[in-house]
Design a protein around this motif. Structure first.
Motif, PDB file in Angstrom:
ATOM      1  N   MET A  43       0.826  -1.192   0.000  1.00  0.00           N
ATOM      2  CA  MET A  43       0.000   0.000   0.000  1.00  0.00           C
ATOM      3  C   MET A  43       0.868   1.252   0.000  1.00  0.00           C
ATOM      4  O   MET A  43       0.582   2.199  -0.715  1.00  0.00           O
ATOM      5  CB  MET A  43      -0.928  -0.025   1.214  1.00  0.00           C
ATOM      6  CG  MET A  43      -1.898   1.119   1.259  1.00  0.00           C
ATOM      7  SD  MET A  43      -3.032   1.255  -0.109  1.00  0.00           S
ATOM      8  CE  MET A  43      -4.073  -0.145   0.182  1.00  0.00           C
ATOM      9  N   LYS A  44       1.950   1.265   0.811  1.00  0.00           N
ATOM     10  CA  LYS A  44       2.818   2.431   0.847  1.00  0.00           C
ATOM     11  C   LYS A  44       3.488   2.657  -0.505  1.00  0.00           C
ATOM     12  O   LYS A  44       3.712   3.780  -0.906  1.00  0.00           O
ATOM     13  CB  LYS A  44       3.880   2.277   1.934  1.00  0.00           C
ATOM     14  CG  LYS A  44       3.358   2.478   3.315  1.00  0.00           C
ATOM     15  CD  LYS A  44       4.471   2.436   4.316  1.00  0.00           C
ATOM     16  CE  LYS A  44       3.931   2.656   5.713  1.00  0.00           C
ATOM     17  NZ  LYS A  44       4.997   2.678   6.704  1.00  0.00           N
ATOM     18  N   ARG A  45       3.786   1.568  -1.198  1.00  0.00           N
ATOM     19  CA  ARG A  45       4.425   1.678  -2.505  1.00  0.00           C
ATOM     20  C   ARG A  45       3.486   2.366  -3.500  1.00  0.00           C
ATOM     21  O   ARG A  45       3.919   3.187  -4.304  1.00  0.00           O
ATOM     22  CB  ARG A  45       4.828   0.303  -3.012  1.00  0.00           C
ATOM     23  CG  ARG A  45       5.511   0.328  -4.344  1.00  0.00           C
ATOM     24  CD  ARG A  45       6.120  -1.035  -4.652  1.00  0.00           C
ATOM     25  NE  ARG A  45       6.563  -1.136  -6.006  1.00  0.00           N
ATOM     26  CZ  ARG A  45       7.714  -0.664  -6.469  1.00  0.00           C
ATOM     27  NH1 ARG A  45       8.519  -0.031  -5.655  1.00  0.00           N
ATOM     28  NH2 ARG A  45       8.049  -0.810  -7.734  1.00  0.00           N
TER      29      ARG A  45
ATOM     30  N   PHE B 106      -7.689   9.649  -1.190  1.00  0.00           N
ATOM     31  CA  PHE B 106      -7.890   8.997   0.102  1.00  0.00           C
ATOM     32  C   PHE B 106      -8.622   7.675  -0.059  1.00  0.00           C
ATOM     33  O   PHE B 106      -8.246   6.666   0.539  1.00  0.00           O
ATOM     34  CB  PHE B 106      -8.666   9.925   1.043  1.00  0.00           C
ATOM     35  CG  PHE B 106      -8.904   9.351   2.398  1.00  0.00           C
ATOM     36  CD1 PHE B 106      -7.893   9.302   3.336  1.00  0.00           C
ATOM     37  CD2 PHE B 106     -10.149   8.839   2.741  1.00  0.00           C
ATOM     38  CE1 PHE B 106      -8.098   8.767   4.590  1.00  0.00           C
ATOM     39  CE2 PHE B 106     -10.382   8.297   3.980  1.00  0.00           C
ATOM     40  CZ  PHE B 106      -9.352   8.259   4.918  1.00  0.00           C
ATOM     41  N   VAL B 107      -9.666   7.663  -0.880  1.00  0.00           N
ATOM     42  CA  VAL B 107     -10.431   6.433  -1.102  1.00  0.00           C
ATOM     43  C   VAL B 107      -9.579   5.400  -1.831  1.00  0.00           C
ATOM     44  O   VAL B 107      -9.649   4.205  -1.546  1.00  0.00           O
ATOM     45  CB  VAL B 107     -11.734   6.742  -1.883  1.00  0.00           C
ATOM     46  CG1 VAL B 107     -12.399   5.470  -2.385  1.00  0.00           C
ATOM     47  CG2 VAL B 107     -12.684   7.532  -1.022  1.00  0.00           C
ATOM     48  N   LEU B 108      -8.732   5.865  -2.747  1.00  0.00           N
ATOM     49  CA  LEU B 108      -7.860   4.952  -3.485  1.00  0.00           C
ATOM     50  C   LEU B 108      -6.806   4.335  -2.576  1.00  0.00           C
ATOM     51  O   LEU B 108      -6.520   3.139  -2.664  1.00  0.00           O
ATOM     52  CB  LEU B 108      -7.176   5.705  -4.636  1.00  0.00           C
ATOM     53  CG  LEU B 108      -6.304   4.893  -5.565  1.00  0.00           C
ATOM     54  CD1 LEU B 108      -7.175   3.967  -6.411  1.00  0.00           C
ATOM     55  CD2 LEU B 108      -5.491   5.806  -6.452  1.00  0.00           C
ATOM     56  N   CYS B 109      -6.258   5.120  -1.668  1.00  0.00           N
ATOM     57  CA  CYS B 109      -5.187   4.632  -0.804  1.00  0.00           C
ATOM     58  C   CYS B 109      -5.705   3.854   0.398  1.00  0.00           C
ATOM     59  O   CYS B 109      -5.023   2.974   0.909  1.00  0.00           O
ATOM     60  CB  CYS B 109      -4.334   5.804  -0.333  1.00  0.00           C
ATOM     61  SG  CYS B 109      -3.437   6.599  -1.668  1.00  0.00           S
ATOM     62  N   TYR B 110      -6.885   4.201   0.883  1.00  0.00           N
ATOM     63  CA  TYR B 110      -7.449   3.549   2.052  1.00  0.00           C
ATOM     64  C   TYR B 110      -8.853   3.042   1.742  1.00  0.00           C
ATOM     65  O   TYR B 110      -9.839   3.545   2.261  1.00  0.00           O
ATOM     66  CB  TYR B 110      -7.506   4.515   3.236  1.00  0.00           C
ATOM     67  CG  TYR B 110      -6.175   5.055   3.622  1.00  0.00           C
ATOM     68  CD1 TYR B 110      -5.247   4.278   4.295  1.00  0.00           C
ATOM     69  CD2 TYR B 110      -5.810   6.361   3.284  1.00  0.00           C
ATOM     70  CE1 TYR B 110      -4.005   4.770   4.628  1.00  0.00           C
ATOM     71  CE2 TYR B 110      -4.571   6.867   3.621  1.00  0.00           C
ATOM     72  CZ  TYR B 110      -3.669   6.064   4.298  1.00  0.00           C
ATOM     73  OH  TYR B 110      -2.453   6.559   4.624  1.00  0.00           O
ATOM     74  N   PRO B 111      -8.972   2.015   0.897  1.00  0.00           N
ATOM     75  CA  PRO B 111     -10.317   1.499   0.556  1.00  0.00           C
ATOM     76  C   PRO B 111     -10.950   0.811   1.758  1.00  0.00           C
ATOM     77  O   PRO B 111     -10.270   0.354   2.665  1.00  0.00           O
ATOM     78  CB  PRO B 111     -10.033   0.500  -0.567  1.00  0.00           C
ATOM     79  CG  PRO B 111      -8.629   0.067  -0.359  1.00  0.00           C
ATOM     80  CD  PRO B 111      -7.918   1.260   0.242  1.00  0.00           C
ATOM     81  N   LEU B 112     -12.274   0.768   1.728  1.00  0.00           N
ATOM     82  CA  LEU B 112     -12.984   0.070   2.792  1.00  0.00           C
ATOM     83  C   LEU B 112     -12.670  -1.411   2.705  1.00  0.00           C
ATOM     84  O   LEU B 112     -12.710  -2.023   1.662  1.00  0.00           O
ATOM     85  CB  LEU B 112     -14.497   0.288   2.660  1.00  0.00           C
ATOM     86  CG  LEU B 112     -14.972   1.717   2.848  1.00  0.00           C
ATOM     87  CD1 LEU B 112     -16.454   1.816   2.542  1.00  0.00           C
ATOM     88  CD2 LEU B 112     -14.677   2.205   4.243  1.00  0.00           C
TER      89      LEU B 112
END
Length: 119
Positions: A1-3, A109-115
């Motif tokens: 995810m960080k990548r 934000f939604v792309l990086c932290y999806p539900l």
């Protein structure tokens, strides 16, 4: 995810740098001369308004963005016809930039932290 986040930041940075170098210098000079504190206020104000409507009131992002585009156009158009105010096209552009900045950050934000529950 960080990548993914790092790659996205690099991509956006390269895109901004490419746009800076590809825009003709006379257009850059015109835009920079038009930016005033009022313009920054329009960007911050419509960024905040979009945040309130989407973040706090939980309205759908797309519907809110479309409605705020029309709202900003109507406010600038109505100011054009008032005697004590003048509507400016660059203020409308600043409003749209503020709205789009929030939409971009919300999308990021939604792309990086999806539900995690939705697949």
């Amino acid at each position: 995810m960080k990548r993914n986040i790092q790659l996205l930041i690099i991509l956006v940075s390269l895109l901004v740098l490419a746009l800076i170098f590809l825009i003709p210098s006379d257009l850059k000079t015109t835009v920079i001369n038009k930016i005033q504190i009022d313009t920054i206020g329009h960007i911050i104000g419509f960024f905040g308004l979009t945040w309130i409507l989407v973040g706090l009131m939980k309205l759908p992002l797309i519907n809110t963005v479309i409605c705020l585009f029309f709202y900003s156009a109507l406010t600038e158009l109505s100011q054009y016809y008032l005697g004590f105010r003048h509507g400016e096209f660059f203020d409308f552009i600043a409003d749209v930039i503020g709205i789009c900045l929030f939409a971009f950050f919300q999308w990021l934000f939604v792309l990086c932290y999806p539900l995690k529950g939705i697949r």
